[in-house]
Design a protein around this motif. Structure first.
Motif, short mmCIF file in Angstrom:
data_model
loop_
_atom_site.label_atom_id
_atom_site.label_comp_id
_atom_site.label_asym_id
_atom_site.label_seq_id
_atom_site.Cartn_x
_atom_site.Cartn_y
_atom_site.Cartn_z
N UNK A 134 57.38 47.97 -92.27
CA UNK A 134 58.96 48.13 -92.25
C UNK A 134 59.21 49.07 -90.92
N UNK A 135 58.49 49.95 -90.82
CA UNK A 135 58.72 50.64 -89.66
C UNK A 135 58.50 50.16 -88.28
N UNK A 136 57.55 49.21 -88.19
CA UNK A 136 57.29 48.34 -87.04
C UNK A 136 58.30 47.35 -86.74
N UNK A 137 58.83 46.69 -88.02
CA UNK A 137 59.93 45.91 -87.47
C UNK A 137 61.17 46.83 -87.13
N UNK A 138 61.21 47.91 -87.63
CA UNK A 138 62.61 48.85 -87.21
C UNK A 138 62.29 49.17 -85.62
N UNK A 139 61.34 48.99 -85.02
CA UNK A 139 61.06 49.22 -83.73
C UNK A 139 60.10 50.40 -83.39
N UNK A 140 59.36 51.02 -84.35
CA UNK A 140 58.55 52.25 -84.15
C UNK A 140 57.36 51.88 -83.29
N UNK A 141 57.33 52.69 -82.14
CA UNK A 141 56.18 52.39 -81.24
C UNK A 141 54.63 53.00 -81.60
N UNK A 142 55.06 54.31 -82.06
CA UNK A 142 53.82 55.23 -82.53
C UNK A 142 53.89 55.66 -83.71
#
Length: 234
Positions: free
Chosen positions: A142-150
């Motif tokens: 879910x955080x990756x879908x939101x655009x989290x890089x690191x």
């Protein structure tokens, strides 16, 4: 080109520790030049978006609710306040903005709020980073879908010394979260702390654990203990 390895032995790392300091600097500079512009330094800014009240017992941490350090528990910051801090960080030269929350692990209801922060900070043109404690596989995605890089999740110290510092979670819990982060396609920011009473061999053990992860961390923060009154390591 430096050979990437995942099979470092403790003795090899201790042998590096025994090298003269100028030789270590020379080798490090050579490796750095293979992968980065040697004249460039990235500036990152860290913001605590949820401070204090953590149920963990990390012996170095003033945000643990069981210690009396003067840190008062606060709720998750509002989006506008976070964006104000992110804009100020960018204006000051930062290109990566990390949001940290004093949780053992976020609840599923927390993820949409953090995800909105990530989307809006990324829209400002900043790299995004978060450190929220342990993540499930679904939360990481879910955080990756939101655009989290690191995602920052430190190992803290060598496996054999870890139990002297933290009792409320296992070393394997940290490795599991890192696996979820990698599986979601995010970059890992993973390092540790020195100066907590560990031996020279245990410092090498931290490096060994980091170097032998299934994928090397993309950022490796090595922190020196800040002794805070009220914590066991004060």
């Amino acid at each position: 080109m430096t050979l990437l390895r995942h099979d470092w032995k403790r003795e090899e790392l201790l042998a590096l520790f025994d090298l003269p300091f100028p030789e270590l600097l020379h080798r490090a500079a050579g490796t750095h030049r293979e992968h980065f512009d040697p004249a460039e330094v990235q500036v990152s800014t860290l913001l605590s978006v949820k401070t204090g009240g953590c149920p963990e017992d990390c012996a170095y941490c003033p945000q643990a609710q069981r210690y009396h350090t003067g840190v008062e528990a606060q709720k998750l910051m509002e989006l506008d306040a976070v964006l104000d801090k992110a804009r100020a960080a960018k204006a000051a030269g930062a290109s990566r903005f990390c949001m940290g929350a004093a949780w053992r692990a976020p609840k599923d209801r927390d993820i949409p709020k953090v995800a909105e922060m990530i989307r809006e900070v990324k829209a400002l043109g900043l790299e995004t980073c978060a450190t929220l404690g342990m993540l499930s596989n679904g939360q990481a995605h879910a955080l990756r879908v939101a655009g989290l890089d690191y995602y920052n999740h430190n190992l803290d110290t060598a496996p054999e010394f870890y139990g002297e510092i933290i009792h409320t979670r296992e070393y394997q819990d940290r490795l599991d979260t890192l696996e979820h982060v990698r599986d979601a396609g995010m970059k890992t920011c993973c390092g540790g702390i020195v100066g907590m009473g560990e031996s020279r061999a245990q410092r090498a053990g931290l490096l060994q654990a980091l170097a032998n992860l299934p994928a090397h961390p993309d950022s490796v923060p090595i922190n020196r203990l800040v002794q805070v009154a009220g914590t066991p390591l004060a």
